[in-house]
Scaffold this motif. Structure first.
Motif, PDB file in Angstrom:
ATOM      1  N   SER A  92       0.722  -0.756  -0.003  1.00  0.00           N
ATOM      2  CA  SER A  92      -0.102  -0.346  -0.266  1.00  0.00           C
ATOM      3  C   SER A  92       0.893   1.094  -0.071  1.00  0.00           C
ATOM      4  O   SER A  92       2.194   1.434   1.056  1.00  0.00           O
ATOM      5  CB  SER A  92      -0.850  -0.007   1.532  1.00  0.00           C
ATOM      6  N   PHE A  93       0.225   1.870  -1.040  1.00  0.00           N
ATOM      7  CA  PHE A  93       1.773   3.761  -0.623  1.00  0.00           C
ATOM      8  C   PHE A  93       1.401   4.198   0.634  1.00  0.00           C
ATOM      9  O   PHE A  93       2.495   4.650   1.276  1.00  0.00           O
ATOM     10  CB  PHE A  93       1.075   4.298  -2.231  1.00  0.00           C
ATOM     11  N   GLU A  94       0.249   3.942   0.915  1.00  0.00           N
ATOM     12  CA  GLU A  94      -0.011   4.661   2.719  1.00  0.00           C
ATOM     13  C   GLU A  94       0.611   4.169   3.392  1.00  0.00           C
ATOM     14  O   GLU A  94       1.024   4.750   4.124  1.00  0.00           O
ATOM     15  CB  GLU A  94      -1.407   4.482   2.675  1.00  0.00           C
ATOM     16  N   GLY A  95       0.381   3.082   3.358  1.00  0.00           N
ATOM     17  CA  GLY A  95       1.106   2.837   4.586  1.00  0.00           C
ATOM     18  C   GLY A  95       2.596   2.307   4.027  1.00  0.00           C
ATOM     19  O   GLY A  95       3.584   2.830   4.999  1.00  0.00           O
ATOM     20  N   ASN A  96       3.037   2.723   2.353  1.00  0.00           N
ATOM     21  CA  ASN A  96       4.977   2.924   3.177  1.00  0.00           C
ATOM     22  C   ASN A  96       5.311   4.422   3.421  1.00  0.00           C
ATOM     23  O   ASN A  96       6.370   3.741   3.664  1.00  0.00           O
ATOM     24  CB  ASN A  96       5.095   2.310   1.310  1.00  0.00           C
ATOM     25  N   VAL A  97       4.252   5.252   3.050  1.00  0.00           N
ATOM     26  CA  VAL A  97       4.409   6.680   3.338  1.00  0.00           C
ATOM     27  C   VAL A  97       4.747   6.577   4.850  1.00  0.00           C
ATOM     28  O   VAL A  97       5.581   6.948   5.451  1.00  0.00           O
ATOM     29  CB  VAL A  97       3.688   7.577   2.604  1.00  0.00           C
ATOM     30  N   TYR A  98       3.851   6.006   5.442  1.00  0.00           N
ATOM     31  CA  TYR A  98       3.448   6.006   6.984  1.00  0.00           C
ATOM     32  C   TYR A  98       5.203   4.735   7.507  1.00  0.00           C
ATOM     33  O   TYR A  98       5.816   6.079   8.650  1.00  0.00           O
ATOM     34  CB  TYR A  98       1.995   5.026   7.468  1.00  0.00           C
TER      35      TYR A  98
END
Length: 255
Positions: A118-124
């Protein structure tokens, strides 16, 4: 099982109790000195550490653990970059080289578990790494900051932040005992030791050493649960350990 945020809420409370209670057995002047030494930076570090933990938990929930660990391996590079940007500390070649081999070792360990994720998870995960690195850069710079008080306040910050993500605060007694042992002893002691380590070595080197946690997990499982790690874990772990030994020897020789 309990939610990661509920776990964080309770472990933060126990960390605060464990560390702050140590001042009860010391003269009042010790606490006053700790509160008056680099207090704004101390509060900032506590918030950074608490927020970093929340980002880590959120990242694990929204992307693969392998992705999170690989991204976290860049912490040493973040530390070197922030140390240069904030305090104009020179970025040393050995940190860049060591970070590369650490990344290779972790890539081998998790080669079959890596995904785009997940792009969001990688950003987190990236935000978690950046905040973690920033806190250790500040710890390396402000060596007179009280590490015990910092650990207590970071536990408090973690609990306050986690509270807003908890659907409920109910926890069974058995789990509470486990969390209590971790919060009162294991987690705070390890954090104080890491914080003290930042007095003597650079933030980048502290970040590199944190990767040991990743390769030790399967080894503890092997020792206590008789679950044999894969050959990839042995190969990647050997590269990481060799890199850490090589970097330490280089640093000793240089100093």
């Amino acid at each position: 099982t309990i939610s990661p945020f509920l776990f964080s809420f309770y472990i933060g409370i126990f960390m605060f109790i464990s560390m702050f209670s140590t001042f009860v057995f010391k003269p009042k002047e010790v606490l006053e000195k700790a509160l008056n030494t680099s207090m704004p930076i101390l509060i900032l570090c506590a918030i950074l550490m608490g927020t970093s933990n929340i980002f880590f938990i959120t990242a694990v929930k929204t992307t693969t653990v392998a992705n999170v660990v690989i991204i976290f391996s860049t912490a040493a590079l973040f530390s070197a970059l922030f140390a240069y940007l904030f305090f104009r500390e020179k970025i040393t070649k050995n940190i860049i080289i060591a970070s590369f081999f650490m990344f290779v070792g972790l890539f081998i360990i998790f080669n079959d578990k890596l995904e785009i994720g997940s792009f969001e998870g990688n950003v987190y995960a990236l935000l978690c790494t950046a905040l973690f690195a920033t806190s250790f850069v500040l710890l390396s710079r402000f060596k007179d900051m009280d590490r015990v008080l910092l650990t207590a306040l970071s536990g408090l910050a973690l609990s306050i932040i986690a509270f807003f993500f908890c659907a409920e605060l109910l926890i069974d007694f058995k789990t509470l005992i486990i969390v209590m042992v971790m919060g009162l002893l294991i987690s705070p002691i390890s954090r104080v030791l890491l914080g003290n380590g930042a007095k003597y070595i650079s933030a980048s080197e502290v970040s590199l050493l944190m990767i040991i946690e990743t390769i030790m997990a399967p080894i503890w499982v092997w020792i206590f649960l008789d679950e044999i790690p894969s050959s990839y874990t042995f190969i990647g772990g050997s590269i990481i350990v060799a890199t850490l030994i090589g970097n330490s020897l280089y640093t000793l020789k240089k100093s």
